[in-house]
Design an enzyme around this catalytic site. Sequence first.
Site, mmCIF file in Angstrom:
data_model
loop_
_atom_site.group_PDB
_atom_site.id
_atom_site.type_symbol
_atom_site.label_atom_id
_atom_site.label_comp_id
_atom_site.label_asym_id
_atom_site.label_seq_id
_atom_site.Cartn_x
_atom_site.Cartn_y
_atom_site.Cartn_z
ATOM 1 N N ARG A 112 -12.869 16.036 -33.984
ATOM 2 C CA ARG A 112 -12.236 17.103 -33.203
ATOM 3 C C ARG A 112 -12.683 18.415 -33.841
ATOM 4 N NH1 ARG A 112 -9.941 15.046 -28.320
ATOM 5 N NH2 ARG A 112 -12.181 15.223 -28.201
ATOM 6 N N TYR A 157 0.835 -1.210 0.000
ATOM 7 C CA TYR A 157 0.000 0.000 0.000
ATOM 8 C C TYR A 157 0.862 1.249 0.000
ATOM 9 C CZ TYR A 157 -3.852 3.139 0.979
ATOM 10 O OH TYR A 157 -4.775 4.129 0.880
ATOM 11 N N PHE A 171 -18.809 15.124 -26.427
ATOM 12 C CA PHE A 171 -18.374 14.303 -27.556
ATOM 13 C C PHE A 171 -18.266 12.822 -27.197
ATOM 14 C CE2 PHE A 171 -14.076 13.907 -25.911
ATOM 15 C CZ PHE A 171 -13.983 15.023 -25.099
ATOM 16 N N PHE A 181 -7.485 22.030 -24.362
ATOM 17 C CA PHE A 181 -7.792 20.613 -24.500
ATOM 18 C C PHE A 181 -9.054 20.361 -23.680
ATOM 19 C CE2 PHE A 181 -7.790 16.131 -23.464
ATOM 20 C CZ PHE A 181 -7.886 15.641 -24.753
ATOM 21 N N THR A 182 -9.863 19.403 -24.127
ATOM 22 C CA THR A 182 -11.207 19.216 -23.549
ATOM 23 C C THR A 182 -11.181 19.066 -22.024
ATOM 24 O OG1 THR A 182 -10.965 16.860 -24.050
ATOM 25 C CG2 THR A 182 -12.158 18.189 -25.662
ATOM 26 N N LYS A 201 0.154 8.502 -23.232
ATOM 27 C CA LYS A 201 0.671 8.925 -24.545
ATOM 28 C C LYS A 201 2.182 8.679 -24.585
ATOM 29 C CE LYS A 201 -3.410 11.203 -24.314
ATOM 30 N NZ LYS A 201 -4.294 11.160 -23.153
ATOM 31 N N ASP A 238 1.444 20.939 -19.720
ATOM 32 C CA ASP A 238 0.746 19.678 -19.946
ATOM 33 C C ASP A 238 1.725 18.882 -20.808
ATOM 34 O OD1 ASP A 238 -0.616 17.535 -20.929
ATOM 35 O OD2 ASP A 238 -2.442 18.635 -21.413
HETATM 36 N N1 F0G Z 1 -3.896 16.647 -22.012
HETATM 37 C C1 F0G Z 1 -3.849 16.331 -23.308
HETATM 38 C C2 F0G Z 1 -3.101 17.217 -24.257
HETATM 39 C C3 F0G Z 1 -4.497 15.184 -23.772
HETATM 40 O O1 F0G Z 1 -4.447 14.886 -25.055
HETATM 41 C C4 F0G Z 1 -5.198 14.369 -22.844
HETATM 42 C C5 F0G Z 1 -5.926 13.183 -23.282
HETATM 43 C C6 F0G Z 1 -5.224 14.751 -21.498
HETATM 44 C C7 F0G Z 1 -4.547 15.887 -21.120
HETATM 45 C C8 F0G Z 1 -5.978 13.958 -20.463
HETATM 46 O O2 F0G Z 1 -5.302 12.823 -20.136
HETATM 47 O O3 F0G Z 1 -6.833 10.982 -20.873
HETATM 48 O O4 F0G Z 1 -4.928 10.551 -19.301
HETATM 49 O O5 F0G Z 1 -6.920 11.803 -18.540
HETATM 50 N N2 F0G Z 1 -6.181 12.956 -24.492
HETATM 51 C C9 F0G Z 1 -6.814 11.790 -25.070
HETATM 52 C C10 F0G Z 1 -6.953 11.976 -26.549
HETATM 53 C C11 F0G Z 1 -8.068 11.354 -24.382
HETATM 54 O O6 F0G Z 1 -7.552 11.104 -27.187
HETATM 55 O O7 F0G Z 1 -6.465 12.969 -27.089
HETATM 56 P P1 F0G Z 1 -6.051 11.468 -19.695
#
Ligand code: F0G
Length: 454
Positions: free
Chosen positions: A379, A69, A446, A121-122, A255, A212
Site C-alpha cells: 500500500r 429472479y 497494483f 481509496f483505489t 468487510k 463509504d
Molecule cells: N472502499 C474501501 C474503503 C475498500 O477498502 C474497498 C475494498 C472498496 C471500497 C471496494 O470494495 O472490493 O467490495 O469492490 N478494499 C479491498 C481491500 C479490496 O483489500 O482493501 P469491493
Amino acid sequence: MTAEPYKIKMVEPIRLKSHADRLRAIAQAGYNTFLLRSEDVYIDLLTDSGTNAMSDRQWAGMMLGDESYAGARNFYHLQRAVREVYGFRHLVPTHQGRAAEHITSQLRIKPGQFVPMNMYFTTTREHVERAGGRFVDCIVDSAHDPTSDDPFKGNVDIAKLQRLADANGPESIAYISLAPAVNMAGGQPMSMANVEQVARWAEPHGIPIIFDATRAVENAYLIQQREPGYQNVTVRTILKKMMALGEGCTMSSKKDNLVNIGGFLATDNEEFFAAAKEMVVVFEGLHTYGGMAGRDMEAVARGIYEMVDDAYIASRVGQVHYLGRQLADAGVPIVTPVGGHAVFVDADRFLAHLRPEAFRAQSLAAALYTDSGVRAMERGRVSAGRDHGSGENRRPQLETVRLTIPRRVYSNLHMDYVAQSCIDLYQDRKQITGLRMVYEPASLRFFQARFEPR
Ligand code: F0G
C-alpha cells in the site's frame, strides 16, 4: 481478560511450503503478492475483503436462499437489516463495493466537479475519475505521518474543504465522500465530533455526505474506545448516529458485514434511489438482487446483526492490536496508532537503505512471503498509480505493507508467527535489494503489475 466470543466448528488445512518452493512461487508471480496462488501461502493477510469466516447462523441462512429472479424474500431481510442497523431507508444491492461506487459516481458527479475525501481509496478514486470528477484529499495532515499518535487520523481537515469551496465555489463539489476507518491511512478512525463538524459545514452549502461505510463498524468501535463520551454507548448506537449525518452510503459487505461476497448502496434520497435502481439493472441485475444470489443476501443480512455485537467487534479489533503491539514492542516500524483492520508496516523506515524507486513496500511484501509464507499487500506508490492527467507517478507519503487480518479466521498463535516473521526479517533487512517494475497495467496497476529483482 476474555477470549474470542465464538468457537470453531470447521477447519481448513494450511501448509507452509518449503523455502525453495516459495522462492519459485514469488518469482513466477512477478514479485507481486496478488499474483501468488493461495495454496502457496501459509498465512494469508493480503486482505480482510471477502476472507471472513461466516457463523453457523449465516451458513444456515445460505440454505434459505430464495433464488427467485424478482422480489426474493432475502432482499427484504437485507433491506430490514440495513434500515435497522445503518438507518437508510432505500437499498440497492450490488455484487460488491466498487459496483456501488460506480453507480454513485456516474449518477452524482458532473464532469469537472470535485469529490473531497478523507484520503483516497483505489477503486473509489478510479470511479470518481472515470465519471469526470476530481478527487481532493482533505484528510488531516497527521494521517500522512506514520509516527503521529493522533487518535483520529481519519478526520477531515475542515480548512481544506473551505479552501476548495473558496477557490471553486461550493457548487463545484459533487459530494463529500467519507470513509470511516480510512483504509489507506492505516484503518484510522474519524471521530464523531469531526463527522458532525463536516456535516455542519456541508449543510448550508447544500453538499451531501456519502459514506463509504465499508469499515464503519470498526470506526464505531474505535470511537467507543477513544472518544470522550462514548465509553458506555454501544457500537450499534454509534454506527447509526454517524450514518444519520450522511445522505447514504456505498458498502463493500466483504468487510464489516462478515461475508465472502456482496455490497450495496443505501440512501434516504428518493431521486438518487430511483436513478440507482434504473442503473443497477443495466450493470448488475434486477434491483432486488443486484448481482447477488438470494442466499448471499441472507448471509449479509445476518452478518449485519452480528457485526454490531460489542463482544465480537472488541475481539476483532483486539486481535489487530495484539499483532500491532508485538511489532511495536520489538521496534519494527509500523503506522501508529494501530487502526481497525490491519497493521501497516512502514516500509520507508524498514527499508531505509533502499532508494524509493526500488519500491520499498513491494519489495518488503515479496521478502516477507519468501521468508515466512505470510502474504501481505503493498500500500504505497504502486497502489497510488499515476496521475490521469500528467501520467506522472503519484508519490504518497505513506509507503506501507498492510498485514490485513481476516475476521474470525486466524488465532493469536497465527499472529505470533506473523510477528516473529516480521521481527526476524527486520533483523535481516539489509539482504533485501529492491525491485524494478517490468509490466504496468494502465489502471489499478497494483493488482497485476510484475517486477524483477534489482
Ligand atoms: N472502499 C474501501 C474503503 C475498500 O477498502 C474497498 C475494498 C472498496 C471500497 C471496494 O470494495 O472490493 O467490495 O469492490 N478494499 C479491498 C481491500 C479490496 O483489500 O482493501 P469491493
